[in-house]
Write an enzyme that holds these catalytic residues in place. Structure first.
Site, PDB file in Angstrom:
ATOM      1  N   GLY A 141       2.350   4.863   3.688  1.00 43.84           N
ATOM      2  CA  GLY A 141       3.239   4.003   2.901  1.00 43.84           C
ATOM      3  C   GLY A 141       4.053   4.815   1.907  1.00 43.84           C
ATOM      4  O   GLY A 141       5.270   4.611   1.764  1.00 43.84           O
ATOM      5  N   TYR A 197     -12.782  -2.861  12.532  1.00 42.46           N
ATOM      6  CA  TYR A 197     -11.445  -2.287  12.309  1.00 42.46           C
ATOM      7  C   TYR A 197     -10.565  -2.588  13.530  1.00 42.46           C
ATOM      8  O   TYR A 197      -9.417  -3.008  13.398  1.00 42.46           O
ATOM      9  CB  TYR A 197     -11.555  -0.778  12.069  1.00 42.46           C
ATOM     10  CG  TYR A 197     -10.231  -0.098  11.810  1.00 42.46           C
ATOM     11  CD1 TYR A 197      -9.590  -0.221  10.568  1.00 42.46           C
ATOM     12  CD2 TYR A 197      -9.587   0.665  12.790  1.00 42.46           C
ATOM     13  CE1 TYR A 197      -8.360   0.399  10.323  1.00 42.46           C
ATOM     14  CE2 TYR A 197      -8.368   1.284  12.563  1.00 42.46           C
ATOM     15  CZ  TYR A 197      -7.761   1.148  11.325  1.00 42.46           C
ATOM     16  OH  TYR A 197      -6.538   1.763  11.088  1.00 42.46           O
ATOM     17  N   SER A 212      -2.668  -0.156  15.461  1.00 42.19           N
ATOM     18  CA  SER A 212      -3.344   1.113  15.751  1.00 42.19           C
ATOM     19  C   SER A 212      -3.789   1.150  17.203  1.00 42.19           C
ATOM     20  O   SER A 212      -4.073   0.111  17.809  1.00 42.19           O
ATOM     21  CB  SER A 212      -4.571   1.251  14.855  1.00 42.19           C
ATOM     22  OG  SER A 212      -5.360   2.345  15.274  1.00 42.19           O
ATOM     23  N   GLY A 260       0.820  -1.217   0.000  1.00 42.68           N
ATOM     24  CA  GLY A 260       0.000   0.000   0.000  1.00 42.68           C
ATOM     25  C   GLY A 260       0.848   1.260   0.000  1.00 42.68           C
ATOM     26  O   GLY A 260       0.565   2.216   0.713  1.00 42.68           O
TER      27      GLY A 260
END
Ligand SMILES: NC(=O)c1ccc[n+]([C@@H]2O[C@H](COP(=O)([O-])OP(=O)(O)OC[C@H]3O[C@@H](n4cnc5c(N)ncnc54)[C@H](OP(=O)(O)O)[C@@H]3O)[C@@H](O)[C@H]2O)c1
Length: 278
Positions: free
Chosen positions: A16, A165, A139, A10
């Site tokens: 990225g 998520y 995260s 990505g």
């Protein structure tokens, strides 16, 4: 950074791309693993224009498909033999319930299971390098997730995007820790980070008003890119293994993230889920 081969998933945009910029400027050989060939070619041209000493290559990788993951890993091994650093960066925030090509809930499949498979398939290439480093983009949102196997293949019913998520990011962290324990004493390390609340394309589907409220609190992509670059190539990170750091907030981990039994359980379940592609 010369003669250091770094693969970033990505890498055409966001964190990225910013990381690729730093690595290219430092002289590393960078491989951009992206799902969209046109976006990847544009990023490649921008990165080549920086005039770094190393190469900037592109490979196609769609994390929505385990077959694509396998094909990309085979290509990397054939073309390069070894890689020094794998940065599992690609990811998405999915507002609605979708499934991957293999029938997994999209955030679980794209953010976690496909990178899990990609990492397994590239381990021999990392072991071929003098020293290999694996970096996982987790995260702080892992606090909002828990591992619920009954949702891995969810197709209907109530869907909470934030919980899904959070589950995928908790899984990234558990994987990094389980892998680090397995790699202890070898030439390969596994570490994870929270990049911060970062102003990137990940918020592309948010309502404009919501994004406008958040924007002042978001940090630029260069902040996590600095940290990831250090984790990827600095001497300081040469032997660090099994750590979780943050580019922005405190690097506190939830009790689930620190649960090694849960990590080992998920690891074994994940191996079963990807077995036909190993
Ligand atoms: N931004 C934040 O505040 C934040 C906070 C915590 C963690 N993170 C994590 O940081 C990582 C990078 O996110 P970002 O903020 O830089 O987001 P971004 O700007 O949206 O970039 C995400 C990248 O992942 C790629 N991607 C998405 N789905 C893919 C798929 N199926 N196959 C291959 N590539 C795919 C995207 O490709 P396309 O351009 O083709 O869509 C893009 O290159 C993610 O893992 C994210 O969860 C971000």
């Amino acid at each position: 950074m010369s003669n250091t081969r770094v693969l970033i998933t990505g890498a055409n945009t966001g964190i990225g791309f910013a990381t690729a910029e730093k690595l290219v400027q430092g002289g590393a050989d960078v491989i951009l693993a992206c799902r969209n060939p046109a976006k990847a070619a544009e990023a490649q041209a921008q990165l080549q224009a920086l005039g770094g000493k190393g190469s900037v290559d592109v490979i196609e990788l769609d994390l929505n498909s385990l077959a694509s993951v396998k094909a990309a890993a085979v290509l990397v091994k054939e073309r390069y033999g070894s890689i020094d650093v794998l940065i599992n960066n690609a990811g998405l925030f999915g507002e609605a319930l979708y499934q991957t090509e293999d029938g997994y809930e999209q955030q679980f499949g794209v953010n976690y299971l496909a990178p899990f498979l990609f990492t397994q398939l590239l381990l021999p290439a990392l072991q071929q390098a003098k020293a290999g480093r694996i970096i996982h983009l987790a995260s702080v949102m892992h606090w909002l997730g828990s591992i619920k196997p009954e949702t891995f293949r969810q197709t209907s019913g109530s869907y909470r995007a934030v919980a899904a998520y959070g589950q995928s990011k908790l899984a990234n962290l558990l994987f990094s820790h389980a892998l680090a324990r397995q790699l202890e004493g070898t030439s390969v390390t596994s570490n994870a980070l929270h990049p911060g609340g970062v102003d990137s394309d990940i918020y592309r589907d948010l309502p404009k008003f919501q994004y406008a409220v958040m924007k002042p609190f978001l940090i630029p992509t260069s902040r996590p890119a600095n940290l990831i670059t250090k984790m990827a190539v600095s001497e300081e990170w040469a032997t660090r293994n099994g750590q979780y750091v943050s580019a922005h907030m405190p690097n506190w981990q939830s009790s689930s993230a620190k649960n090694s039994k849960l990590a080992d359980q998920l690891y074994l379940q994940s191996m079963d889920m990807v077995r036909e592609y190993l």
